[in-house]
Design a protein around this motif. Structure first.
Motif, PDB file in Angstrom:
ATOM      1  N   ALA A   5       0.848  -1.175   0.000  1.00  0.00           N
ATOM      2  CA  ALA A   5       0.000   0.000   0.000  1.00  0.00           C
ATOM      3  C   ALA A   5       0.888   1.230   0.000  1.00  0.00           C
ATOM      4  O   ALA A   5       2.056   1.167   0.358  1.00  0.00           O
ATOM      5  CB  ALA A   5      -0.903   0.004   1.232  1.00  0.00           C
ATOM      6  N   THR A   6       0.320   2.350  -0.399  1.00  0.00           N
ATOM      7  CA  THR A   6       1.057   3.599  -0.353  1.00  0.00           C
ATOM      8  C   THR A   6       1.070   4.118   1.084  1.00  0.00           C
ATOM      9  O   THR A   6       0.191   3.792   1.886  1.00  0.00           O
ATOM     10  CB  THR A   6       0.404   4.639  -1.273  1.00  0.00           C
ATOM     11  N   GLN A   7       2.062   4.920   1.395  1.00  0.00           N
ATOM     12  CA  GLN A   7       2.199   5.474   2.740  1.00  0.00           C
ATOM     13  C   GLN A   7       1.094   6.499   2.984  1.00  0.00           C
ATOM     14  O   GLN A   7       0.986   7.486   2.267  1.00  0.00           O
ATOM     15  CB  GLN A   7       3.576   6.124   2.894  1.00  0.00           C
ATOM     16  N   PRO A   8       0.244   6.293   3.997  1.00  0.00           N
ATOM     17  CA  PRO A   8      -0.800   7.266   4.308  1.00  0.00           C
ATOM     18  C   PRO A   8      -0.218   8.445   5.079  1.00  0.00           C
ATOM     19  O   PRO A   8       0.941   8.398   5.518  1.00  0.00           O
ATOM     20  CB  PRO A   8      -1.763   6.462   5.195  1.00  0.00           C
ATOM     21  N   PRO A   9      -1.019   9.500   5.280  1.00  0.00           N
ATOM     22  CA  PRO A   9      -0.558  10.592   6.140  1.00  0.00           C
ATOM     23  C   PRO A   9      -0.249  10.048   7.540  1.00  0.00           C
ATOM     24  O   PRO A   9      -0.641   8.931   7.880  1.00  0.00           O
ATOM     25  CB  PRO A   9      -1.759  11.546   6.189  1.00  0.00           C
ATOM     26  N   ALA A  10       0.409  10.851   8.357  1.00  0.00           N
ATOM     27  CA  ALA A  10       0.790  10.419   9.705  1.00  0.00           C
ATOM     28  C   ALA A  10      -0.429   9.924  10.484  1.00  0.00           C
ATOM     29  O   ALA A  10      -1.475  10.569  10.501  1.00  0.00           O
ATOM     30  CB  ALA A  10       1.459  11.561  10.449  1.00  0.00           C
TER      31      ALA A  10
END
Length: 183
Positions: A5-10
């Motif tokens: 998966a892509t890195q989500p916001p913090a």
């Protein structure tokens, strides 16, 4: 099978991640999901789900308990930012369980976490929220339930991101059955 998966916001601060890692060393921390296993198993059976993402998995006890309640195979994926082996961003899944998690989120990250929960839920999900103080206190003196709000506060946030399928009050909070909202 590799799931990425892509890195989500913090979703969590570094300090709180470390604090949660320490808390999870306590064998009595992160046990609530076991009590919800019968409910989650019932929903899995109703939906015919073949896979589950345990979002905020802690020690992975929900998956262990589900194996006792289900008589068929279920592929279980885990995500928890405070558990190094499960901290990579979760890949989307057809059924997601978020059990006893949201009330533990740092308030400034709640919207990001709810957005990420929506991102990973490509079908249906079950979410539980306790609305009362936890019995456990964090090492820094705060109650382990960082957010203690009634359903009326939580539901608009959840319904902004999901279609509400079912709502049930419990003595210490509530649970909802949800489906991904099409925008």
């Amino acid at each position: 099978m590799t799931r990425t998966a892509t890195q989500p916001p913090a979703l969590i601060s570094d300090d709180y991640r470390l604090l949660q890692q320490r808390m999870h060393e306590n064998p009595n921390y992160g046990v609530a999901s076991v009590g919800y296993a019968p409910l989650v198993a019932q929903i899995i059976e109703q939906l015919g789900a073949k896979e589950l993402l345990d979002y905020g998995a802690g020690k992975g006890r929900l998956g262990i308990a589900l194996r006792e309640h289900l008589k068929r195979p279920l592929t279980i994926y885990h995500y928890d930012p405070a558990v190094p082996e499960w901290s990579a961003p979760a890949a989307p899944c057809r059924f997601v369980a978020c059990i006893d998690v949201l009330e533990h989120i740092e308030p400034q990250y709640l919207d990001n976490v709810l957005d990420d929960l929506r991102r990973v839920t490509i079908g249906a999900g079950v979410i539980t929220v306790e609305t009362v103080p936890a019995l456990k206190i964090l090492p820094d003196g705060r109650n382990a339930h960082l957010i203690q709000q009634p359903p009326e506060w939580w539901l608009p946030k959840i319904m902004q991101r999901f279609e509400l399928v079912q709502f049930e009050r419990m003595s210490m909070g509530f649970w909802v059955g949800v489906e991904r909202k099409q925008r």
